[in-house]
Write an enzyme that holds these catalytic residues in place. Structure first.
Site, PDB file in Angstrom:
ATOM      1  N   ASN A 172       0.778  -1.352  -0.131  1.00  0.00           N
ATOM      2  CA  ASN A 172       0.006   0.043  -0.173  1.00  0.00           C
ATOM      3  C   ASN A 172       0.764   1.189   0.044  1.00  0.00           C
ATOM      4  O   ASN A 172       1.924   1.210   0.509  1.00  0.00           O
ATOM      5  CB  ASN A 172      -1.035   0.067   1.103  1.00  0.00           C
ATOM      6  CG  ASN A 172      -0.470  -0.093   2.413  1.00  0.00           C
ATOM      7  OD1 ASN A 172       0.430  -0.968   2.576  1.00  0.00           O
ATOM      8  ND2 ASN A 172      -1.027   0.217   3.452  1.00  0.00           N
ATOM      9  N   GLU A 212       0.116   5.285   0.644  1.00  0.00           N
ATOM     10  CA  GLU A 212      -0.738   6.178   0.867  1.00  0.00           C
ATOM     11  C   GLU A 212      -0.100   7.631   0.680  1.00  0.00           C
ATOM     12  O   GLU A 212       0.809   7.911   0.201  1.00  0.00           O
ATOM     13  CB  GLU A 212      -0.967   6.085   2.589  1.00  0.00           C
ATOM     14  CG  GLU A 212      -1.567   4.775   3.040  1.00  0.00           C
ATOM     15  CD  GLU A 212      -1.841   4.571   4.458  1.00  0.00           C
ATOM     16  OE1 GLU A 212      -1.220   5.359   5.321  1.00  0.00           O
ATOM     17  OE2 GLU A 212      -2.421   3.578   4.872  1.00  0.00           O
ATOM     18  N   CYS A 238      -4.033   0.626  -2.689  1.00  0.00           N
ATOM     19  CA  CYS A 238      -3.952  -0.813  -1.887  1.00  0.00           C
ATOM     20  C   CYS A 238      -2.749  -1.738  -2.289  1.00  0.00           C
ATOM     21  O   CYS A 238      -2.500  -1.537  -3.539  1.00  0.00           O
ATOM     22  CB  CYS A 238      -5.282  -1.456  -1.924  1.00  0.00           C
ATOM     23  SG  CYS A 238      -6.563  -0.786  -0.913  1.00  0.00           S
ATOM     24  N   GLU A 287      -2.944  -4.719  -3.235  1.00  0.00           N
ATOM     25  CA  GLU A 287      -3.655  -5.511  -4.300  1.00  0.00           C
ATOM     26  C   GLU A 287      -3.294  -5.041  -5.507  1.00  0.00           C
ATOM     27  O   GLU A 287      -3.141  -5.369  -6.748  1.00  0.00           O
ATOM     28  CB  GLU A 287      -4.771  -5.995  -3.864  1.00  0.00           C
ATOM     29  CG  GLU A 287      -5.100  -6.915  -2.727  1.00  0.00           C
ATOM     30  CD  GLU A 287      -5.314  -6.247  -1.276  1.00  0.00           C
ATOM     31  OE1 GLU A 287      -4.759  -4.966  -1.448  1.00  0.00           O
ATOM     32  OE2 GLU A 287      -6.004  -6.854  -0.529  1.00  0.00           O
ATOM     33  N   CYS A 319     -10.781  -3.598  -4.454  1.00  0.00           N
ATOM     34  CA  CYS A 319      -9.840  -4.382  -4.801  1.00  0.00           C
ATOM     35  C   CYS A 319     -10.430  -5.740  -5.372  1.00  0.00           C
ATOM     36  O   CYS A 319      -9.973  -6.570  -6.066  1.00  0.00           O
ATOM     37  CB  CYS A 319      -8.601  -4.435  -3.902  1.00  0.00           C
ATOM     38  SG  CYS A 319      -7.584  -3.252  -3.532  1.00  0.00           S
TER      39      CYS A 319
HETATM   40  N1  THU Z   1      -5.369  -1.675   2.681  1.00  0.00           N
HETATM   41  C1  THU Z   1      -4.665  -2.592   1.581  1.00  0.00           C
HETATM   42  O1  THU Z   1      -3.454  -2.229   0.958  1.00  0.00           O
HETATM   43  N2  THU Z   1      -4.981  -3.854   1.171  1.00  0.00           N
HETATM   44  C2  THU Z   1      -6.137  -4.328   2.091  1.00  0.00           C
HETATM   45  O2  THU Z   1      -6.578  -5.557   1.319  1.00  0.00           O
HETATM   46  C3  THU Z   1      -6.846  -3.620   2.982  1.00  0.00           C
HETATM   47  C4  THU Z   1      -6.438  -2.160   3.193  1.00  0.00           C
HETATM   48  C5  THU Z   1      -4.575  -0.582   2.812  1.00  0.00           C
HETATM   49  C6  THU Z   1      -5.194   0.734   2.452  1.00  0.00           C
HETATM   50  C7  THU Z   1      -4.576   1.739   3.512  1.00  0.00           C
HETATM   51  O3  THU Z   1      -3.341   1.986   3.056  1.00  0.00           O
HETATM   52  C8  THU Z   1      -4.466   0.856   4.738  1.00  0.00           C
HETATM   53  O4  THU Z   1      -4.383  -0.521   4.284  1.00  0.00           O
HETATM   54  C9  THU Z   1      -5.631   1.067   5.819  1.00  0.00           C
HETATM   55  O5  THU Z   1      -6.760   1.021   5.347  1.00  0.00           O
END
Ligand code: THU
Length: 130
Positions: A39, A41, A50, A52, A86
């Site tokens: 991920n 941000e 994300c 994925e 996702c």
């Molecule tokens: N997040 C992911 O990257 N994948 C997931 O399956 C669940 C959530 C990330 C998005 C964000 O950066 C952090 O987790 C909190 O939501």
């Protein structure tokens, strides 16, 4: 290296200063090659991406379009669950029976499939009248 270990390794590179929730994803593509994502941000929170989505982007950038297996890992109390967006992204590139392993850093595992993650997926068939 197993797909889970690939996901665990890339998770270390996650950029998650706002949620502090690092996620790693690794997928196997049609050729057998493995692509990783974490991920990423942003201070403008909705602009984050994300793990994925990152792994899918890496696969597409490498010229592959078929996802055959996926693993996702995070430091969560129960195996991390891919967000709704996702799930739709995974369904774009993987068949409904593609194996998905959701994991925690402390060793819990939950096995599911792309189809089970997104019943009622939106597909091209819904656009047949266009
Ligand atoms: N997040 C992911 O990257 N994948 C997931 O399956 C669940 C959530 C990330 C998005 C964000 O950066 C952090 O987790 C909190 O939501």
């Amino acid at each position: 290296m197993s797909l889970i270990d690939e996901a665990r390794a890339v998770r270390e590179n996650a950029y998650a200063p706002y949620s502090r929730f690092k996620v790693g994803a690794a997928l196997r593509a049609g050729s057998g090659a493995v692509f990783r994502g974490c991920n990423v941000e942003n201070v403008a929170y909705p602009e984050g991406t994300c793990a994925e989505a990152g792994a899918i982007a890496a696969m597409i950038a490498a010229g592959e379009t078929e996802l055959t297996e996926l693993a996702v890992i995070a430091d969560s109390p129960t195996p991390v669950s891919p967000c709704g967006g996702c799930r739709q992204k995974l369904a774009e590139f993987g068949r409904h029976d593609v194996k998905v392993t959701l994991a925690t850093t402390d060793g819990q595992r939950f096995e599911t499939t792309i189809g089970a993650l997104l019943p009622g997926v939106f597909s091209t068939e819904h656009m047949n009248r266009v």
